[in-house]
Design a protein around this motif. Structure first.
Motif, PDB file in Angstrom:
ATOM      1  N   ILE A 168       0.814  -1.211   0.000  1.00 18.95           N
ATOM      2  CA  ILE A 168       0.000   0.000   0.000  1.00 18.95           C
ATOM      3  C   ILE A 168       0.852   1.267   0.000  1.00 18.95           C
ATOM      4  CG2 ILE A 168      -0.359   0.309   2.497  1.00 18.95           C
ATOM      5  CD1 ILE A 168      -3.204   0.193   0.031  1.00 18.95           C
ATOM      6  N   ASP A 183       3.377   1.999  -1.688  1.00 20.61           N
ATOM      7  CA  ASP A 183       3.811   2.400  -3.028  1.00 20.61           C
ATOM      8  C   ASP A 183       2.675   2.435  -4.041  1.00 20.61           C
ATOM      9  OD1 ASP A 183       6.505   2.915  -2.586  1.00 20.61           O
ATOM     10  OD2 ASP A 183       7.023   0.795  -2.682  1.00 20.61           O
ATOM     11  N   ILE A 184       1.444   2.404  -3.541  1.00 22.19           N
ATOM     12  CA  ILE A 184       0.307   2.222  -4.428  1.00 22.19           C
ATOM     13  C   ILE A 184       0.101   3.412  -5.381  1.00 22.19           C
ATOM     14  CG2 ILE A 184      -1.674   3.195  -3.177  1.00 22.19           C
ATOM     15  CD1 ILE A 184      -2.853   0.315  -3.252  1.00 22.19           C
ATOM     16  N   TYR A 185       0.652   4.576  -5.013  1.00 26.21           N
ATOM     17  CA  TYR A 185       0.507   5.757  -5.879  1.00 26.21           C
ATOM     18  C   TYR A 185       1.568   5.795  -6.968  1.00 26.21           C
ATOM     19  CZ  TYR A 185       4.376   7.959  -3.294  1.00 26.21           C
ATOM     20  OH  TYR A 185       5.593   8.251  -2.740  1.00 26.21           O
ATOM     21  N   ARG A 186       2.534   4.879  -6.908  1.00 23.57           N
ATOM     22  CA  ARG A 186       3.577   4.800  -7.924  1.00 23.57           C
ATOM     23  C   ARG A 186       3.168   3.818  -9.025  1.00 23.57           C
ATOM     24  NH1 ARG A 186       7.094   8.989  -7.324  1.00 23.57           N
ATOM     25  NH2 ARG A 186       8.019   9.040  -5.248  1.00 23.57           N
ATOM     26  N   TYR A 187       3.649   4.063 -10.244  1.00 24.19           N
ATOM     27  CA  TYR A 187       3.461   3.066 -11.292  1.00 24.19           C
ATOM     28  C   TYR A 187       4.202   1.795 -10.915  1.00 24.19           C
ATOM     29  CZ  TYR A 187       1.052   6.265 -14.301  1.00 24.19           C
ATOM     30  OH  TYR A 187       0.108   7.109 -14.808  1.00 24.19           O
ATOM     31  N   PRO A 188       3.650   0.653 -11.305  1.00 21.90           N
ATOM     32  CA  PRO A 188       4.334  -0.617 -11.012  1.00 21.90           C
ATOM     33  C   PRO A 188       5.579  -0.771 -11.881  1.00 21.90           C
ATOM     34  CG  PRO A 188       2.324  -1.003 -12.298  1.00 21.90           C
ATOM     35  CD  PRO A 188       2.368   0.463 -12.020  1.00 21.90           C
TER      36      PRO A 188
END
Lengths: 368, 368
Positions: A52, A54-59
């Motif tokens: 969660i 890093d959820i705002y980052r692109y995978p």
């Protein structure tokens, strides 16, 4: 468009919420979609908070960490990360295959009563669909893919052959020796897809995967999924294994960020917990034996099951029994859209789900 | 294949981990991928555990709950759930559009220096790509999409026009009145895609969305995403809004389970927290004003920004300044693959990230 096979032809299992509300039943069980009833590894649940942050980052566009783990798991097969492609479910790998290798000049072959997605994606690629006759035993039961029938249908236009092994929705399996012999006899430019979504469930019977055939047959593409024994159907993640050349071709059809970050991270966690996999295998085997013995006792016809589901022949009573079961809060899968209207597909549930099914089903047949 | 524009042409921003390890820097900041530096709503984090319990189940094929919430948010536009399609990122909606409406007989038009995915998906659909000249001001700066140039290029083969508004990577915007006039003058069978990935960021300037145009112009498809202001880039979720007819056509190209369960559930949670959206808008505006005033002070050319990023012209020093910044732990995005090799794209960061950038950048230019 409306006459074509498309997403609109795909009928997911009836939802638990819908059945709860329609029949006013609190405890509804769903044995309709071949999910792992024991869920994912507990490690997945414990690790979800790490995703969660890093959820705002692109995978990661390359799913590097997961590929490394898969390479380790598959190491005895000389697979490296260039032999792997991660998909938004193995369905997406199947779709890349159709888009990369099929067009309106091609023919695609698969057995009648095999996974509906083959038909959907082949139709979308405008290929001509050749459905072969399934093998049948002396009782005229459908026994899944007949490699000889496929061989007979190969033409100069054949570009792709899809083989699900074990097959969904029939649960049948083809021996790897037969697949090897088949591969020896077909032109090398034809892509042969071995869809091993249920491979882990069949492995308890020492059934061998087609991954071992990739070195000798670079035209083979094996697909696998985390939706079944790994219990991550909700996250959408699967993978394809093939020659570097095929993987590069398929990769050119994917979006830069097709795999979500939760799927990449938690599939890796799930892969690491092979004890959970073994536990689920054992429980599935127990449940399967119990359901089979029940069907034998009740005199119910069924197809030999090699996955986590069993397909039963209820003849003319199929629809009425499906409806009676659902009205009692038990959801199985009707197979009309597979042209198997006399059959229902049942996922092996947890012990208590299996007990409840056996109890209700036996009563419905007046055998208890 | 290698000469074609494909996934291989897409270069994501350099990763934080890579820069940390290569330059031995602990604190690396990434202002390269236009993510929301304030992350997702805290409600998303609080609710993630509710997702995990159903993670072994297939997601709702119809994303019903999310569609209902979107209908509420968009209610003043007479949108209902049949006007909506949910995608694995808005990129997937763009891909459905290319696959549904383009083939090797079609032409597709978009402005030079617009979102690279248009080129990737159009190439995959074998369409002829027409890139139009961007508008330029008197300083010869690229100012994004020129609708008149697009109009001039329309032919009998034109099937789809892609317009990003605001545009990525230039940050420029087209006034909705100009778009309306443009739509009045083009044939109704041409699909016009208005990609509003950055719409929420532009809304603080009272920029109007093209959603209001869909009733009058059923050939318009608007795309939106949860990857930007909603801070869910990692989960992959976006949506398309159009006439019911277009949505049905596009839907026939999607997989039964394209949207993962975490994305469906948490996008809905994010949508519900409009206070977080307002907070991020305000912070973005503050940061943007600060960066602009810095560029003015330093005499740096930049394009008028309407999103959460700013595109700056560093001329011949671009590459060397990019490298110097990265060696100091600050990752911006080079735009060579957009044919903008004299420009860098910078995401507006948090206040402290912006401070650090300004400090390092000023020193590099010997202006501090």
């Amino acid at each position: 468009m409306s006459n074509r096979t498309s997403i609109f032809s795909y009928k997911p299992g009836q939802s638990i919420e819908y059945v709860k509300s329609k029949y006013k039943i609190k405890n509804v069980i769903k044995l309709a979609s071949n999910e792992n009833p024991y869920g994912s590894s507990k490690q997945v649940i414990l690790n979800v908070k790490k995703v969660i942050k890093d959820i705002y980052r692109y995978p990661d566009s390359h799913s590097k960490i997961l590929k490394n783990s898969l390479v380790n798991i598959l190491s005895h097969n000389s697979i490296n990360e260039n032999n792997l492609l991660i998909g938004n479910g193995s369905n997406e790998i199947l779709e890349f295959i159709a888009r990369a290798f099929l067009n309106n000049q091609s023919e695609v072959i698969f057995s009648k009563h095999s996974f509906l997605v083959y038909k959907i994606i082949s139709t979308l690629s405008n290929a001509k669909i050749i459905e072969t006759k399934p093998r049948q035993n002396k009782y005229d039961q459908y026994l899944g893919t007949d490699l000889e029938s496929i061989m007979e249908k190969i033409s100069s236009k054949t570009k792709v052959i899809f083989i699900a092994n074990p097959n969904n929705p029939t649960g049948t399996i083809i021996d790897i020796t037969d697949i090897r012999n088949f591969l020896k006899n077909i032109p090398k430019h034809i892509i042969v897809v071995i869809d091993e979504a249920y491979y882990e469930y069949s492995s308890y019977l020492n059934k061998t995967s087609a991954v071992n055939l990739i070195r000798k047959f670079p035209n083979v593409i094996v697909t696998r999924t985390f939706s079944k024994i790994y219990g991550l159907a909700g996250l959408r993640i699967g993978y394809g294994i093939s020659s570097q050349k095929n993987i590069r071709t398929l990769t050119s059809h994917r979006q830069p960020f097709n795999i979500n970050i939760a799927a990449q991270y938690l599939a890796n966690v799930a892969l690491d917990d092979q004890d959970h996999v073994k536990y689920c295998l054992k429980k599935n085997l127990d449940g399967m034996n119990y359901i089979i013995s029940t069907f034998e006792k009740l005199g119910i016809d069924y197809l030999s099951p090699y996955g986590n589901f069993i397909t039963l022949n209820l003849g003319k009573k199929t629809k009425s029994l499906y409806n009676k079961l659902i009205s009692k809060g038990i959801i199985l899968r009707p197979l009309e859209n597979y042209n198997l209207s006399n059959y229902l597909r049942m996922t092996i549930g947890t012990s208590s789900e299996n007990d409840r099914f056996v109890d209700v089903f036996s009563k419905l047949l007046n055998k208890k």
